[in-house]
Design an enzyme around this catalytic site. Structure first.
Site, short mmCIF file in Angstrom:
data_model
loop_
_atom_site.label_atom_id
_atom_site.label_comp_id
_atom_site.label_asym_id
_atom_site.label_seq_id
_atom_site.Cartn_x
_atom_site.Cartn_y
_atom_site.Cartn_z
N CYS A 118 3.29 19.12 15.39
CA CYS A 118 1.96 18.63 15.02
C CYS A 118 1.35 17.71 16.07
CB CYS A 118 2.02 17.92 13.67
SG CYS A 118 2.67 18.96 12.34
N HIS A 261 -4.01 13.80 13.26
CA HIS A 261 -3.45 15.05 12.75
C HIS A 261 -3.69 15.09 11.25
CE1 HIS A 261 -0.77 18.09 11.41
NE2 HIS A 261 0.17 17.25 10.99
N ASN A 291 -2.66 21.27 6.35
CA ASN A 291 -1.95 20.89 7.57
C ASN A 291 -1.77 22.14 8.43
OD1 ASN A 291 -0.04 20.25 9.54
ND2 ASN A 291 1.19 18.98 8.19
#
Length: 338
Positions: A118, A261, A291
């Site tokens: 990520c 993020h 996500n």
């Protein structure tokens, strides 16, 4: 980390998104596992996520994002010197950057994959800057993309509610050192915490001849210790952003936009609070995408640009964090005219 150390600076000149056609809502998930729209929304901020459908792949969504970014930057694919694909879910374990390079016609570029989960887009941005600052390349196409739906255990309520698929891309071009738009950065990793978020390999011994054995197997679905990851992010992300701001000779008061993020809205709210930044200065599209790992920051960046939120001169504090564990921050001054 200071731009006066380099002979060239960087500027982001275009952005783009690659959005899969599939949609999975919280109501859909409630038919699969014991959950509800209210339960997911209050704990994560996510309402739906995008999933790659039949005929779609990491290559297709990555190429879509790349085409949009090139069009905004008014750069032809053959002008790109370097293509970096930040991903943890390539179509081919040997790498997918070259397949996107071919798909978009970037025939003169060198292409490679970068894996930092990520944090991948932030790590890729800093890597791109080094190639430009040293004079090796003039124009870089950076893509952040992941297809995490391939590796989700859809019976695990703790993880299946979180992840989606998506891609974002930016074109990064050389400019003068005095006009460098990457004002500061800080990158970190800690393998001692790797057990908290995994997409691990599982194999078994196989005899191939006489007493000679090899280990063969496959990758397991994503596993995560959510509370530990939450505590890590809330502690480490404000710290790494503060360090990057220090390198840029700035403070949180100078930040126009916080772009994290897109993992969990509660994490983003907690980080903003620790940096004394109001909610209206936090860029978030988590509710619609979930996500998307390395795709999350460039996706949100492109959406904010196309919505007219970003103005030339805005200071954006970016931060990625995730498996590895890896985390990092880049302070960018925006310059694309809306």
């Amino acid at each position: 980390m200071r731009n006066e150390l380099y002979s060239a600076g960087i500027a982001i000149t275009g952005s783009g998104s690659g959005i899969p056609s599939g949609r999975l809502t919280n109501q859909d998930l409630a038919q699969m596992v014991e959950t509800s729209d209210e339960w997911i929304t209050t704990r994560t901020g996510i309402k739906q996520r995008c999933l790659t459908a039949s005929g779609e792949s990491l290559k297709t969504i990555g190429a879509q994002a790349a085409h949009q970014a090139l069009a905004m930057a008014q750069v032809a694919p053959e002008e790109i010197d370097l293509l970096i694909l930040a991903t943890s879910t390539p179509d081919d374990l040997f790498g997918s950057a070259v397949s996107i390079q071919t798909a978009i016609g970037a025939n003169h570029a060198v292409a490679f994959d970068l894996t930092a989960a990520c944090s991948g887009f932030v790590f890729g941005l800093v890597n791109s800057a080094q190639f430009i600052r040293t004079g090796a390349y003039q124009k870089v196409l950076l893509i952040g993309a992941d297809v995490l739906s391939r590796w989700v255990d859809w019976s695990d309520r703790s993880t299946c509610i979180l992840f989606g698929d998506g891609a974002g891309a930016v074109v990064i071009e050389a400019t003068s050192a005095e006009r460098d738009r990457l004002l500061g950065f800080e990158l970190c990793s800690d393998g001692q915490l790797s057990h908290t978020l995994n997409l691990g390999y599982h194999g078994s011994e196989k005899t191939i001849v006489d007493s000679i054995e090899v280990n063969q197997g496959h990758y397991q679905p994503i596993t995560m210790k959510g509370k530990e990851v939450y505590r890590f992010a809330v502690e480490k992300v404000p710290e790494v952003i503060s360090k990057a701001l220090f390198h840029a000779d700035l403070t949180s008061e100078d930040v126009d936009w916080l772009l994290l993020h897109q993992a969990n809205q509660r994490i983003m709210d907690a980080v903003a609070q620790r940096l004394s930044l109001p909610p209206e200065r936090v860029i978030s599209n988590l509710a619609n995408f979930g996500n998307t790992s390395a795709g999350s920051i460039p996706l949100a960046l492109d959406e904010a640009q196309r919505a007219g939120k970003l103005q030339s001169g805005d200071i954006i504090a970016m931060s990625g964090f995730g498996a590895g564990l890896t985390w990092g921050s880049a302070i960018v001054q925006w310059q694309i005219e809306p």
